[in-house]
Write a protein that holds these residues in place. Structure first.
Motif, short mmCIF file in Angstrom:
data_model
loop_
_atom_site.label_atom_id
_atom_site.label_comp_id
_atom_site.label_asym_id
_atom_site.label_seq_id
_atom_site.Cartn_x
_atom_site.Cartn_y
_atom_site.Cartn_z
N HIS A 153 -1.09 -17.99 -2.39
CA HIS A 153 0.03 -17.20 -1.88
C HIS A 153 0.12 -15.87 -2.64
N ASN A 154 -0.06 -15.91 -3.94
CA ASN A 154 0.00 -14.68 -4.74
C ASN A 154 -1.15 -13.73 -4.39
N GLU A 155 -2.33 -14.28 -4.08
CA GLU A 155 -3.45 -13.43 -3.66
C GLU A 155 -3.15 -12.75 -2.33
N THR A 156 -2.49 -13.48 -1.43
CA THR A 156 -2.10 -12.89 -0.14
C THR A 156 -1.08 -11.78 -0.35
N LEU A 157 -0.11 -12.03 -1.21
CA LEU A 157 0.89 -11.00 -1.51
C LEU A 157 0.25 -9.79 -2.18
N ASP A 158 -0.75 -10.03 -3.04
CA ASP A 158 -1.46 -8.93 -3.67
C ASP A 158 -2.21 -8.10 -2.63
N LEU A 159 -2.80 -8.75 -1.66
CA LEU A 159 -3.48 -8.05 -0.58
C LEU A 159 -2.49 -7.23 0.24
N LEU A 160 -1.30 -7.78 0.47
CA LEU A 160 -0.25 -7.04 1.17
C LEU A 160 0.16 -5.81 0.38
N ARG A 161 0.28 -5.95 -0.92
CA ARG A 161 0.62 -4.79 -1.77
C ARG A 161 -0.48 -3.74 -1.74
N ARG A 162 -1.75 -4.18 -1.79
CA ARG A 162 -2.87 -3.23 -1.75
C ARG A 162 -2.91 -2.49 -0.42
N PHE A 163 -2.67 -3.21 0.67
CA PHE A 163 -2.63 -2.55 1.97
C PHE A 163 -1.51 -1.51 2.00
N THR A 164 -0.34 -1.89 1.53
CA THR A 164 0.80 -0.97 1.53
C THR A 164 0.50 0.26 0.68
N HIS A 165 -0.11 0.06 -0.47
CA HIS A 165 -0.47 1.18 -1.34
C HIS A 165 -1.48 2.10 -0.67
N GLN A 166 -2.49 1.51 -0.03
CA GLN A 166 -3.52 2.30 0.65
C GLN A 166 -2.90 3.11 1.80
N LEU A 167 -2.03 2.47 2.57
CA LEU A 167 -1.38 3.18 3.67
C LEU A 167 -0.48 4.29 3.16
N ARG A 168 0.22 4.03 2.08
CA ARG A 168 1.10 5.05 1.49
C ARG A 168 0.27 6.26 1.06
N GLN A 169 -0.89 6.01 0.45
CA GLN A 169 -1.76 7.12 0.04
C GLN A 169 -2.26 7.90 1.25
N GLU A 170 -2.63 7.19 2.30
CA GLU A 170 -3.13 7.85 3.49
C GLU A 170 -2.05 8.69 4.16
N ILE A 171 -0.85 8.19 4.19
CA ILE A 171 0.26 8.93 4.81
C ILE A 171 0.59 10.16 3.98
N ALA A 172 0.46 10.07 2.68
CA ALA A 172 0.80 11.18 1.80
C ALA A 172 -0.22 12.31 1.83
N ARG A 173 -1.44 12.02 2.29
CA ARG A 173 -2.47 13.07 2.34
C ARG A 173 -2.06 14.16 3.31
N PRO A 174 -2.33 15.40 2.93
CA PRO A 174 -1.98 16.51 3.84
C PRO A 174 -2.86 16.57 5.07
#
Length: 134
Positions: free
Chosen positions: A113-134
């Motif tokens: 379960h923690n590995e799944t939550l970690d994957l969810l956090r990584r996805f969220t972080h990656q998406l946040r970085q992509e959205i922040a790119r100009p």
């Protein structure tokens, strides 16, 4: 004659300014629209994935909760939007997260379960970085 030439040159520069201004504005609006669509798709995917994970693990879903089929449908719709809008790294993480959530079982260990939550956090972080790119 010289006044006409001066006015024509001024008008040409004004027209060039309007054309470039319109082009830059349209480009900026396109970027803003794309960013907004990525954000909507990401929020929809995260929400559906989290709710489906809770549902599959037999944890409580919010009052008036929906069934697994509807959650899968929401997640797939948001994932399709991510495929169309986002870069490969973000899509790869969304795929990995979707596969991981679908395999979730009530008997999964807390480590799984923690590995799944970690994957969810990584996805969220990656998406946040992509959205922040100009």
């Amino acid at each position: 004659m010289q006044n006409v030439l001066t006015v024509a040159i001024g008008a040409c520069f004004g027209l060039i300014g309007v054309v470039f201004g319109s082009w830059f504005t349209a480009r900026r609006q396109d970027r803003m629209w794309l960013r907004e669509q990525k954000l909507k798709a990401g929020v929809g995917f995260n929400t559906a994935a989290g709710q489906l994970l809770d549902y599959l693990r037999q944890e409580q879903v919010a009052d008036g909760g929906v069934g697994a089929n509807e959650l899968v449908g929401r997640m797939q719709e948001a994932r399709s939007a991510l495929y169309l809008l986002c870069a490969g790294d973000t899509v790869d993480l969304a795929d990995a997260l979707a596969r991981r959530v679908w395999k979730a079982q009530p008997t999964d260990s807390s480590e799984d379960h923690n590995e799944t939550l970690d994957l969810l956090r990584r996805f969220t972080h990656q998406l946040r970085q992509e959205i922040a790119r100009p």
